[in-house]
Scaffold this motif. Structure first.
Motif, PDB file in Angstrom:
ATOM      1  N   GLY A  42       0.843  -1.184   0.000  1.00 42.55           N
ATOM      2  CA  GLY A  42       0.000   0.000   0.000  1.00 42.55           C
ATOM      3  C   GLY A  42       0.880   1.235   0.000  1.00 42.55           C
ATOM      4  O   GLY A  42       0.838   2.068   0.900  1.00 42.55           O
ATOM      5  N   ALA A  62      -1.998  -5.561  -5.696  1.00 42.48           N
ATOM      6  CA  ALA A  62      -2.392  -5.584  -4.295  1.00 42.48           C
ATOM      7  C   ALA A  62      -1.880  -6.881  -3.683  1.00 42.48           C
ATOM      8  O   ALA A  62      -1.365  -7.756  -4.376  1.00 42.48           O
ATOM      9  N   THR A  80      -9.945   0.721  -0.914  1.00 43.10           N
ATOM     10  CA  THR A  80      -9.822  -0.594  -0.282  1.00 43.10           C
ATOM     11  C   THR A  80     -10.374  -1.698  -1.175  1.00 43.10           C
ATOM     12  O   THR A  80     -11.185  -1.444  -2.070  1.00 43.10           O
ATOM     13  N   VAL A  91      -3.693  -0.956   4.136  1.00 41.20           N
ATOM     14  CA  VAL A  91      -4.584  -1.291   3.020  1.00 41.20           C
ATOM     15  C   VAL A  91      -6.058  -1.158   3.373  1.00 41.20           C
ATOM     16  O   VAL A  91      -6.906  -1.725   2.701  1.00 41.20           O
TER      17      VAL A  91
END
Length: 266
Positions: free
Chosen positions: A44, A89, A110, A158
């Motif tokens: 992140g 991610a 998110t 995150v």
């Protein structure tokens, strides 16, 4: 890039890179945790402020960022031989998932729909609109370790997916940091439990962007669970977990006469 996305990017740059003295304090704080050549994961990475501070502390960084506008910014403007940028991610398993983007408030973008449902009902998030959704690639911490090696430090920020990311880790990392927010403490509690299952960790926390530990002594997992309510009374922050085997390196960097766990860089 549309105007809302641009405004969100500028907002993040002002918050995280518009105050260089905070960047220097963060680098000094990381200098208490790291030694030159250490490998770090920045999960992140956002605008790269944490990655840059890790590099200033002497580390090599693998920086993950799935948000398209911020990934493009990192690739254009965060150029360092010590930072490898990964456009993905992290999660419990590799694949693809939907990223829910708040273009005006990109810091709360998110992949956790449950997290949105939880915090979206609170006053602190009443003005947030997750108004864009994109599918992004997902990797795991285990896969990153296989590709790059075991890091000394892994920072995870995150917005609610931290427990899932730690579920994709099968071995302990010496130092792990993850965010907590008062509106969703269950995720932080789950992270503490997961790390305790992986190894014998001790815990401390940092309030907001203060870049110093809140407690003079590191806590057991059970004590951190109790302290979490007290910690969250001052707002959000980061919980740091360290393996007890990492104590010697941290102690060697403490000032003479100071308890080894007093890492209080201003």
């Amino acid at each position: 890039m549309d105007i809302r996305t641009l405004a969100g990017l500028v907002r993040s740059l002002v918050i995280y890179r518009g105050q260089p003295w905070k960047q220097r304090r963060l680098a000094a704080f990381y200098g208490e945790l790291l030694t030159p050549g250490d490998l770090c994961f920045d999960v992140g990475a956002h605008v790269g402020s944490r990655s840059r501070a890790m590099v200033k502390a002497g580390a090599r960084v693998v920086a993950l960022e799935p948000q398209p506008a911020f990934l493009d910014f990192l690739r254009r403007f965060v150029r360092s031989p010590d930072i490898e940028i990964v456009g993905a991610a992290a999660g419990s398993e590799s694949g693809r998932l939907t990223l829910h983007i708040s273009r005006r408030h990109p810091t709360v973008t998110t992949m956790s729909r449950d997290w949105i449902d939880t915090v979206g009902k609170t006053k602190a998030f009443s003005s947030v609109d997750w108004d864009e959704a994109v599918e992004v690639p997902v990797t795991t911490l285990d896969a990153l370790i296989e590709a790059h090696g075991l890091p000394r430090f892994c920072k995870i920020d995150v917005e609610g997916l931290e427990p899932d990311i730690l579920a994709g880790l099968s071995q302990p990392i010496p130092i792990v940091a993850f965010e907590y927010i008062p509106e969703a403490l269950d995720g932080a509690r789950a992270c503490i439990d997961r790390l305790e299952a992986l190894g014998r960790y001790r815990f401390n926390w940092v309030v907001g962007e203060r870049h110093k530990f809140a407690e003079p002594h590191w806590l057991s997992a059970a004590d951190m669970q109790v302290a979490l309510t007290r910690a969250s009374a001052n707002g959000s922050g980061d919980i740091y977990a360290r393996l007890e085997a990492a104590d010697d390196r941290l102690s060697s960097k403490s000032a003479p006469g100071r308890a080894p766990t007093m890492l209080t860089t201003p």
